[in-house]
Write a protein that holds these residues in place. Structure first.
Motif, PDB file in Angstrom:
ATOM      1  N   ARG A  59       1.053  -7.845   1.626  1.00 20.02           N
ATOM      2  CA  ARG A  59       2.315  -8.581   1.592  1.00 20.02           C
ATOM      3  C   ARG A  59       2.965  -8.499   0.218  1.00 20.02           C
ATOM      4  NH1 ARG A  59       6.120  -9.564   3.094  1.00 20.02           N
ATOM      5  NH2 ARG A  59       7.073 -11.158   4.389  1.00 20.02           N
ATOM      6  N   TYR A  65      -1.947  -3.118  -2.722  1.00 17.85           N
ATOM      7  CA  TYR A  65      -3.022  -3.056  -1.723  1.00 17.85           C
ATOM      8  C   TYR A  65      -3.884  -1.812  -1.925  1.00 17.85           C
ATOM      9  CZ  TYR A  65      -5.565  -2.897   2.638  1.00 17.85           C
ATOM     10  OH  TYR A  65      -6.581  -2.839   3.560  1.00 17.85           O
ATOM     11  N   ASN A  66      -3.218  -0.661  -2.141  1.00 15.96           N
ATOM     12  CA  ASN A  66      -3.979   0.580  -2.296  1.00 15.96           C
ATOM     13  C   ASN A  66      -4.866   0.553  -3.527  1.00 15.96           C
ATOM     14  OD1 ASN A  66      -2.774   1.474   0.002  1.00 15.96           O
ATOM     15  ND2 ASN A  66      -1.419   2.971  -0.997  1.00 15.96           N
ATOM     16  N   ILE A  69      -7.909  -1.691  -2.513  1.00 13.46           N
ATOM     17  CA  ILE A  69      -8.756  -1.080  -1.495  1.00 13.46           C
ATOM     18  C   ILE A  69      -9.449   0.159  -2.088  1.00 13.46           C
ATOM     19  CG2 ILE A  69      -7.384   0.647  -0.250  1.00 13.46           C
ATOM     20  CD1 ILE A  69      -9.192  -2.297   1.351  1.00 13.46           C
ATOM     21  N   GLN A  73     -13.661   1.907  -2.215  1.00 13.48           N
ATOM     22  CA  GLN A  73     -14.006   3.275  -1.832  1.00 13.48           C
ATOM     23  C   GLN A  73     -14.860   3.968  -2.878  1.00 13.48           C
ATOM     24  OE1 GLN A  73      -9.923   4.269  -1.242  1.00 13.48           O
ATOM     25  NE2 GLN A  73      -9.928   3.725   0.930  1.00 13.48           N
ATOM     26  N   PHE A 129     -25.195   3.439  11.464  1.00  8.51           N
ATOM     27  CA  PHE A 129     -24.075   3.175  10.549  1.00  8.51           C
ATOM     28  C   PHE A 129     -24.242   3.854   9.183  1.00  8.51           C
ATOM     29  CE2 PHE A 129     -22.509   0.600   6.981  1.00  8.51           C
ATOM     30  CZ  PHE A 129     -21.146   0.732   7.191  1.00  8.51           C
ATOM     31  N   ASN A 136     -18.995   9.344   4.418  1.00  6.78           N
ATOM     32  CA  ASN A 136     -17.591   9.046   4.134  1.00  6.78           C
ATOM     33  C   ASN A 136     -17.388   8.659   2.674  1.00  6.78           C
ATOM     34  OD1 ASN A 136     -16.402   9.528   6.647  1.00  6.78           O
ATOM     35  ND2 ASN A 136     -16.942   7.494   7.403  1.00  6.78           N
TER      36      ASN A 136
ATOM     37  N   HIS B  39     -14.162  -4.447  14.680  1.00  4.94           N
ATOM     38  CA  HIS B  39     -13.455  -4.279  13.404  1.00  4.94           C
ATOM     39  C   HIS B  39     -14.181  -3.249  12.528  1.00  4.94           C
ATOM     40  CE1 HIS B  39     -11.238  -5.605   9.799  1.00  4.94           C
ATOM     41  NE2 HIS B  39     -12.377  -5.826   9.177  1.00  4.94           N
ATOM     42  N   LEU B  44     -14.645   1.563   9.770  1.00 10.30           N
ATOM     43  CA  LEU B  44     -15.655   2.261   8.968  1.00 10.30           C
ATOM     44  C   LEU B  44     -16.288   3.456   9.672  1.00 10.30           C
ATOM     45  CD1 LEU B  44     -17.571  -0.734   7.304  1.00 10.30           C
ATOM     46  CD2 LEU B  44     -15.645   0.576   6.400  1.00 10.30           C
ATOM     47  N   GLY B  49     -13.456   6.884   8.097  1.00 12.59           N
ATOM     48  CA  GLY B  49     -14.008   5.587   7.739  1.00 12.59           C
ATOM     49  C   GLY B  49     -13.242   4.918   6.621  1.00 12.59           C
ATOM     50  N   ILE B  50     -13.974   4.409   5.652  1.00  6.98           N
ATOM     51  CA  ILE B  50     -13.347   3.611   4.600  1.00  6.98           C
ATOM     52  C   ILE B  50     -12.376   4.434   3.761  1.00  6.98           C
ATOM     53  CG2 ILE B  50     -15.137   3.976   2.852  1.00  6.98           C
ATOM     54  CD1 ILE B  50     -14.719   0.832   2.328  1.00  6.98           C
ATOM     55  N   GLN B  51     -12.596   5.755   3.703  1.00  4.74           N
ATOM     56  CA  GLN B  51     -11.714   6.585   2.876  1.00  4.74           C
ATOM     57  C   GLN B  51     -10.295   6.644   3.461  1.00  4.74           C
ATOM     58  OE1 GLN B  51     -12.461   7.542  -0.009  1.00  4.74           O
ATOM     59  NE2 GLN B  51     -14.702   7.417  -0.022  1.00  4.74           N
ATOM     60  N   ALA B  52     -10.166   6.330   4.752  1.00  5.63           N
ATOM     61  CA  ALA B  52      -8.848   6.424   5.392  1.00  5.63           C
ATOM     62  C   ALA B  52      -8.050   5.133   5.249  1.00  5.63           C
ATOM     63  CB  ALA B  52      -9.020   6.770   6.874  1.00  5.63           C
ATOM     64  N   ILE B  53      -8.688   4.084   4.701  1.00  4.55           N
ATOM     65  CA  ILE B  53      -8.003   2.787   4.674  1.00  4.55           C
ATOM     66  C   ILE B  53      -7.040   2.719   3.486  1.00  4.55           C
ATOM     67  CG2 ILE B  53      -8.291   0.286   4.535  1.00  4.55           C
ATOM     68  CD1 ILE B  53     -10.985   0.599   5.861  1.00  4.55           C
ATOM     69  N   ASP B  54      -5.796   2.479   3.801  1.00  5.39           N
ATOM     70  CA  ASP B  54      -4.771   2.233   2.775  1.00  5.39           C
ATOM     71  C   ASP B  54      -3.636   1.457   3.446  1.00  5.39           C
ATOM     72  OD1 ASP B  54      -3.478   4.087   4.351  1.00  5.39           O
ATOM     73  OD2 ASP B  54      -3.455   5.680   2.858  1.00  5.39           O
ATOM     74  N   PHE B  55      -2.552   1.254   2.717  1.00  3.55           N
ATOM     75  CA  PHE B  55      -1.427   0.490   3.260  1.00  3.55           C
ATOM     76  C   PHE B  55      -0.937   1.064   4.582  1.00  3.55           C
ATOM     77  CE2 PHE B  55       3.009  -0.667   3.758  1.00  3.55           C
ATOM     78  CZ  PHE B  55       3.011  -2.017   3.460  1.00  3.55           C
ATOM     79  N   VAL B  58      -3.229   0.111   7.529  1.00  3.16           N
ATOM     80  CA  VAL B  58      -3.026  -1.271   7.973  1.00  3.16           C
ATOM     81  C   VAL B  58      -1.705  -1.383   8.738  1.00  3.16           C
ATOM     82  CG1 VAL B  58      -2.787  -3.670   7.228  1.00  3.16           C
ATOM     83  CG2 VAL B  58      -4.376  -2.152   6.040  1.00  3.16           C
ATOM     84  N   TRP B  62      -1.368  -2.793  12.541  1.00  2.00           N
ATOM     85  CA  TRP B  62      -0.632  -4.025  12.850  1.00  2.00           C
ATOM     86  C   TRP B  62       0.711  -3.771  13.530  1.00  2.00           C
ATOM     87  CZ3 TRP B  62      -1.871  -7.345   7.870  1.00  2.00           C
ATOM     88  CH2 TRP B  62      -3.195  -7.777   7.966  1.00  2.00           C
ATOM     89  N   VAL B 121       0.303 -13.608   6.700  1.00  2.00           N
ATOM     90  CA  VAL B 121       0.291 -12.194   6.294  1.00  2.00           C
ATOM     91  C   VAL B 121       0.363 -11.286   7.522  1.00  2.00           C
ATOM     92  CG1 VAL B 121      -1.180 -10.377   5.333  1.00  2.00           C
ATOM     93  CG2 VAL B 121      -0.832 -12.490   4.054  1.00  2.00           C
ATOM     94  N   THR B 124       3.976 -11.797   9.268  1.00  2.12           N
ATOM     95  CA  THR B 124       5.209 -11.530   8.513  1.00  2.12           C
ATOM     96  C   THR B 124       5.122 -10.191   7.795  1.00  2.12           C
ATOM     97  OG1 THR B 124       4.494 -12.544   6.438  1.00  2.12           O
ATOM     98  CG2 THR B 124       5.469 -14.014   8.094  1.00  2.12           C
ATOM     99  N   PHE B 125       4.075  -9.416   8.129  1.00  2.00           N
ATOM    100  CA  PHE B 125       3.842  -8.129   7.467  1.00  2.00           C
ATOM    101  C   PHE B 125       5.032  -7.194   7.680  1.00  2.00           C
ATOM    102  CE2 PHE B 125       1.962  -3.795   8.026  1.00  2.00           C
ATOM    103  CZ  PHE B 125       1.716  -3.554   6.693  1.00  2.00           C
ATOM    104  N   LEU B 136       3.402   6.385   0.812  1.00  2.00           N
ATOM    105  CA  LEU B 136       2.450   5.271   0.901  1.00  2.00           C
ATOM    106  C   LEU B 136       2.601   4.503   2.210  1.00  2.00           C
ATOM    107  CD1 LEU B 136       2.590   3.720  -2.692  1.00  2.00           C
ATOM    108  CD2 LEU B 136       1.044   5.473  -1.802  1.00  2.00           C
TER     109      LEU B 136
END
Lengths: 140, 143
Positions: A59, A65-66, A69, A73, A129, A136, B39, B44, B49-55, B58, B62, B121, B124-125, B136
């Motif tokens: 937000r 955020y990046n 996060i 990693q 897992f 990754n 989740h 993951l 997995g976690i390497q793909a997570i960014d703004f 998300v 959402w 959050v 209202t995202f 980004l």
């Protein structure tokens, strides 16, 4: 307990190897599942507080955020995530064990076996897992 | 399951909050197992997995009300489950008094603030904020 008072009447034999407390519960599966459930619960709770705050940065701005996060990693945090998932998986499976023990007479009698079932399921889940997650984490 | 009845103890009348807390821990626990395992699997295990997570990740998730409600339900159930569990520890390891009251107050405040914050959050995202670099953002922002 009676051993000490009987000491004057009979020659004390070699003190019997006694588990502390000498109860059915202490030092056995029931106690350790309880201890682990508490420790993992507290750990997950504090991670949850942080995780909601870091996610709330979506937000603020994509950059904010990046940046945060990105910290998740790194290799060190990647290992921490294995510990976190390990805690969650144990808490989840042991929670199911608690429910079974509460509601099902057979499970109440066999709560010790069920503890080892929880451990076995935990090992299987973590085997699925951990390699995937570490690949990754370390292949980027 | 049946509570031990002590002779001479007056039967409790009305609702018993501790009993509902006990039930809540078990009911929410089962739902949380499904929500959190889902989740963790989506974030993951799938893809990078976690390497793909960014703004953008998300934002993509959402964009679907399904995942918004998934995450909001997880937020409410988990925070109440966690705060109530911590309350049990506070009851076990502190004596009744000011310290105990402060600790329980802090748990309640933390849970309430984060539930409100998290819910706001999610709903209202803004996935495509004006002026943010396009690389980004989720891919659908370009359209």
């Amino acid at each position: 307990m009676p051993e000490t008072s009987a000491g004057t009447l009979t020659t004390p034999e070699k003190p019997a190897k006694q588990k502390p407390g000498g109860t059915l519960y202490r030092g056995h599966e029931g106690m350790w599942s309880w201890v682990l459930h508490r420790i993992t619960g507290v750990a997950i709770f504090f991670f949850l507080l942080v995780h909601i705050l870091d996610t709330a940065l979506v937000r603020v701005s994509p950059e904010a955020y990046n940046a945060v996060i990105g910290a998740y990693q790194t290799p060190i945090m990647g290992l921490g995530e294995v510990a976190l998932v390990g805690a969650i998986v144990f808490h989840a499976f042991n929670g199911l064990r608690i429910i079974l023990v509460d509601f099902w007479a057979w499970a109440t009698r066999h709560q010790k076996v069920l503890f080892w079932v929880v451990i076995a399921l935990w090992v299987v889940t973590m085997l699925a897992f951990t390699p995937r997650h570490l690949i990754n984490v370390f292949s980027h | 399951m049946t509570a031990i009845e002590f002779p001479g103890e007056p039967r409790r009348r009305g609702s018993n909050l501790e009993k509902w807390g006990w039930i809540y821990m078990r009911a929410s626990g089962v739902v949380l197992l499904v929500l959190i395992f889902g989740h963790l699997f989506m974030n993951l295990m799938v893809g990078d997995g976690i390497q793909a997570i960014d703004f953008g990740f998300v934002g993509g998730k959402w964009a679907d009300p399904f995942w918004q409600w998934w995450d909001v339900l997880m937020l409410w159930l988990a925070l109440i489950h966690g705060a109530n569990g911590m309350r049990t520890l506070v009851n076990d390891y502190t004596n009744p008094g000011t310290v105990q009251k402060v600790l329980k107050g802090a748990l309640f405040a933390a849970a309430a603030v984060l539930i409100i914050l998290g819910t706001l959050v999610v709903f209202t995202f803004e996935p495509c904020p004006a002026g943010a670099p396009a690389d980004l953002l989720p891919s659908f922002c370009a359209a």
